[in-house]
Design a protein around this motif. Structure first.
Motif, PDB file in Angstrom:
ATOM      1  N   UNK A 161      46.819  21.601  36.280  1.00  0.00           N
ATOM      2  CA  UNK A 161      45.945  22.923  35.398  1.00  0.00           C
ATOM      3  C   UNK A 161      46.131  24.398  36.206  1.00  0.00           C
ATOM      4  N   UNK A 162      45.933  25.402  35.691  1.00  0.00           N
ATOM      5  CA  UNK A 162      46.281  26.434  35.993  1.00  0.00           C
ATOM      6  C   UNK A 162      44.837  27.517  35.869  1.00  0.00           C
ATOM      7  N   UNK A 163      44.034  28.294  37.220  1.00  0.00           N
ATOM      8  CA  UNK A 163      43.197  29.083  36.191  1.00  0.00           C
ATOM      9  C   UNK A 163      43.538  31.039  36.896  1.00  0.00           C
ATOM     10  N   UNK A 164      42.357  30.964  35.670  1.00  0.00           N
ATOM     11  CA  UNK A 164      43.311  32.246  35.515  1.00  0.00           C
ATOM     12  C   UNK A 164      41.626  33.796  36.051  1.00  0.00           C
ATOM     13  N   UNK A 165      42.715  34.946  36.052  1.00  0.00           N
ATOM     14  CA  UNK A 165      41.622  36.256  36.275  1.00  0.00           C
ATOM     15  C   UNK A 165      41.415  36.539  35.365  1.00  0.00           C
ATOM     16  N   UNK A 166      40.028  37.510  35.216  1.00  0.00           N
ATOM     17  CA  UNK A 166      40.350  38.494  33.485  1.00  0.00           C
ATOM     18  C   UNK A 166      41.438  39.687  33.852  1.00  0.00           C
ATOM     19  N   UNK A 167      41.751  40.535  32.616  1.00  0.00           N
ATOM     20  CA  UNK A 167      42.366  41.010  32.662  1.00  0.00           C
ATOM     21  C   UNK A 167      42.200  42.984  33.484  1.00  0.00           C
ATOM     22  N   UNK A 168      42.857  42.985  34.162  1.00  0.00           N
ATOM     23  CA  UNK A 168      42.578  44.155  34.584  1.00  0.00           C
ATOM     24  C   UNK A 168      43.692  46.078  34.287  1.00  0.00           C
ATOM     25  N   UNK A 172      45.316  54.309  32.017  1.00  0.00           N
ATOM     26  CA  UNK A 172      45.272  53.826  31.014  1.00  0.00           C
ATOM     27  C   UNK A 172      44.539  53.358  30.046  1.00  0.00           C
ATOM     28  N   UNK A 173      44.432  52.498  30.610  1.00  0.00           N
ATOM     29  CA  UNK A 173      43.708  51.370  30.126  1.00  0.00           C
ATOM     30  C   UNK A 173      44.358  50.330  29.227  1.00  0.00           C
ATOM     31  N   UNK A 174      46.034  50.286  29.800  1.00  0.00           N
ATOM     32  CA  UNK A 174      46.652  49.271  29.559  1.00  0.00           C
ATOM     33  C   UNK A 174      46.647  48.475  29.684  1.00  0.00           C
ATOM     34  N   UNK A 175      46.726  47.216  29.440  1.00  0.00           N
ATOM     35  CA  UNK A 175      47.019  45.601  30.310  1.00  0.00           C
ATOM     36  C   UNK A 175      48.177  45.090  29.938  1.00  0.00           C
ATOM     37  N   UNK A 176      48.634  44.428  31.328  1.00  0.00           N
ATOM     38  CA  UNK A 176      50.007  44.194  31.718  1.00  0.00           C
ATOM     39  C   UNK A 176      49.465  42.180  31.082  1.00  0.00           C
ATOM     40  N   UNK A 177      50.210  42.310  29.799  1.00  0.00           N
ATOM     41  CA  UNK A 177      49.424  40.011  29.261  1.00  0.00           C
ATOM     42  C   UNK A 177      50.327  39.538  29.817  1.00  0.00           C
ATOM     43  N   UNK A 290      36.343  35.123  45.669  1.00  0.00           N
ATOM     44  CA  UNK A 290      35.868  34.925  44.897  1.00  0.00           C
ATOM     45  C   UNK A 290      36.481  35.400  43.192  1.00  0.00           C
ATOM     46  N   UNK A 291      37.835  35.946  43.206  1.00  0.00           N
ATOM     47  CA  UNK A 291      38.767  36.331  42.818  1.00  0.00           C
ATOM     48  C   UNK A 291      39.263  34.800  41.914  1.00  0.00           C
ATOM     49  N   UNK A 292      39.404  34.245  42.611  1.00  0.00           N
ATOM     50  CA  UNK A 292      40.110  32.958  41.610  1.00  0.00           C
ATOM     51  C   UNK A 292      39.195  32.178  40.370  1.00  0.00           C
ATOM     52  N   UNK A 293      37.374  33.154  40.820  1.00  0.00           N
ATOM     53  CA  UNK A 293      36.342  32.378  39.918  1.00  0.00           C
ATOM     54  C   UNK A 293      36.800  32.778  38.553  1.00  0.00           C
ATOM     55  N   UNK A 294      37.397  34.796  38.557  1.00  0.00           N
ATOM     56  CA  UNK A 294      37.512  35.462  37.128  1.00  0.00           C
ATOM     57  C   UNK A 294      36.420  36.355  38.049  1.00  0.00           C
ATOM     58  N   UNK A 295      36.110  36.340  38.850  1.00  0.00           N
ATOM     59  CA  UNK A 295      34.495  37.281  38.566  1.00  0.00           C
ATOM     60  C   UNK A 295      34.749  38.711  39.044  1.00  0.00           C
ATOM     61  N   UNK A 296      35.890  38.575  40.140  1.00  0.00           N
ATOM     62  CA  UNK A 296      35.818  39.178  40.810  1.00  0.00           C
ATOM     63  C   UNK A 296      37.034  40.560  40.048  1.00  0.00           C
ATOM     64  N   UNK A 297      38.247  39.621  39.655  1.00  0.00           N
ATOM     65  CA  UNK A 297      39.593  40.992  39.613  1.00  0.00           C
ATOM     66  C   UNK A 297      39.156  41.878  38.707  1.00  0.00           C
ATOM     67  N   UNK A 298      39.401  42.952  38.735  1.00  0.00           N
ATOM     68  CA  UNK A 298      39.564  44.184  37.746  1.00  0.00           C
ATOM     69  C   UNK A 298      38.275  44.248  37.819  1.00  0.00           C
ATOM     70  N   UNK A 299      37.376  44.355  38.318  1.00  0.00           N
ATOM     71  CA  UNK A 299      36.653  45.441  38.746  1.00  0.00           C
ATOM     72  C   UNK A 299      36.077  46.432  39.028  1.00  0.00           C
TER      73      UNK A 299
END
Length: 299
Positions: A161-168, A172-177, A290-299
């Motif tokens: 498996x792999x766990x992801x985090x939300x876009x950050x 400038x509003x650009x996202x590193x995909x 908390x970042x591992x759940x995707x809930x804190x990353x990018x805020x």
């Protein structure tokens, strides 16, 4: 007989002109400007042509209905306009049963026809594989994605498996995909994706695949299809699921079987093995993770 010959000769240049125009269209234009198509390449999945055909046919029928309706409106405006010297209202046409039946039956037939073809296409898309080559579990969470590549064991002990985090986005509003969660799929293999949600309602949408499925708490969905073109595609959540819904993005890479197997091996080498739910629960209970759940990353 001469009139029929004239009609044939009139239709010939129209047919040739239509063929020339269509021959100059790209694959995207021929499929109603939908994504999922490239010139000289197969569609993104085995279902993409079916969806595009339904889309284009619907628009052609609606355009014909529109042209006929606009033509009748224009004809009525011209034929029943007030002439010089006329006063008052023109003769009113009412209680004409044949006309009333006609404009009731025709829309009914159109709606029934479109419903039939839509239901048939949906039934074909929703038919699951009995024995898929690959089974993957996609888990949605606020506001990211986890992917588990299920193995042969019933307890998922051999899964990876792999766990992801939300876009950050940057300033400038650009996202590193490259930092987004990435789903790997083997080309020309029967794939079943089991869809689950950890919290609220989400929707799994791979844009070029022209289909999306909702994800609920307590009710798992699934989607069966065959990726047919190697490439990279964009995915996102298509259901408003909270404050950072727009950041709930993921990548899709359709690769060869060898590349797919190699990717799974890298996950094993990293120790991402076993049931992802167990790993998620362990990480969620660790302090400062908390970042591992995707809930804190990018805020």
């Amino acid at each position: 007989m001469p009139s029929k010959r004239r009609l044939r000769w009139a239709a010939l240049p129209l047919g040739v002109a239509a063929a020339v125009v269509l021959a100059g269209c790209s694959a995207t234009e021929l499929h109603g400007f939908l994504p999922g198509f490239e010139d000289g390449a197969p569609a993104a999945t085995n279902q993409t042509e079916n969806v595009a055909g339904l889309w284009v046919t619907s628009w052609v029928i609606l355009l014909i209905v529109g042209v006929v309706t606009w033509g009748l409106m224009g004809w009525a405006v011209v034929m029943y306009r007030r002439r010089a010297g006329q006063t008052g209202l023109p003769v009113q046409l009412r209680y004409n049963m044949p006309i009333e039946i006609l404009y009731t039956v025709i829309p009914l037939l159109l709606i029934m026809g479109m419903f039939f073809f839509t239901a048939r296409a949906q039934a074909d898309i929703e038919t699951p594989w009995e024995n898929p080559d690959v089974e993957i579990t996609a888990i949605a969470k606020q506001w990211a994605w986890d992917f588990q590549y299920d193995g042969e064991a019933e307890d998922n002990s051999d899964a990876v498996w792999t766990m992801g985090v939300q876009a950050d986005p940057d300033e400038n509003g650009d996202i590193d995909r490259t930092k987004l969660p990435t789903l790997y799929l083997p080309v020309d293999k029967k794939v079943t994706i089991d869809l689950q949600s950890r919290d609220t309602i989400h929707s799994f949408w791979i844009i070029d695949f022209l289909y999306k499925k909702d994800m609920y708490i307590g009710k798992d969905n699934s989607w069966s299809f065959t990726p047919t073109r190697i490439g990279e595609y964009d995915g996102k959540c298509a259901e408003l699921c909270g404050e950072y819904h727009s950041m709930m993005l993921f990548n899709v890479k359709v690769v060869s079987q060898d590349d797919y197997d190699a990717y799974l091996q890298t996950l094993r080498d990293e120790g991402n093995t076993g049931d992802i739910t167990d790993a998620y629960d362990r990480l969620s209970n660790l302090p400062g993770t908390g970042a591992s759940t995707g809930e804190e990353e990018g805020k």
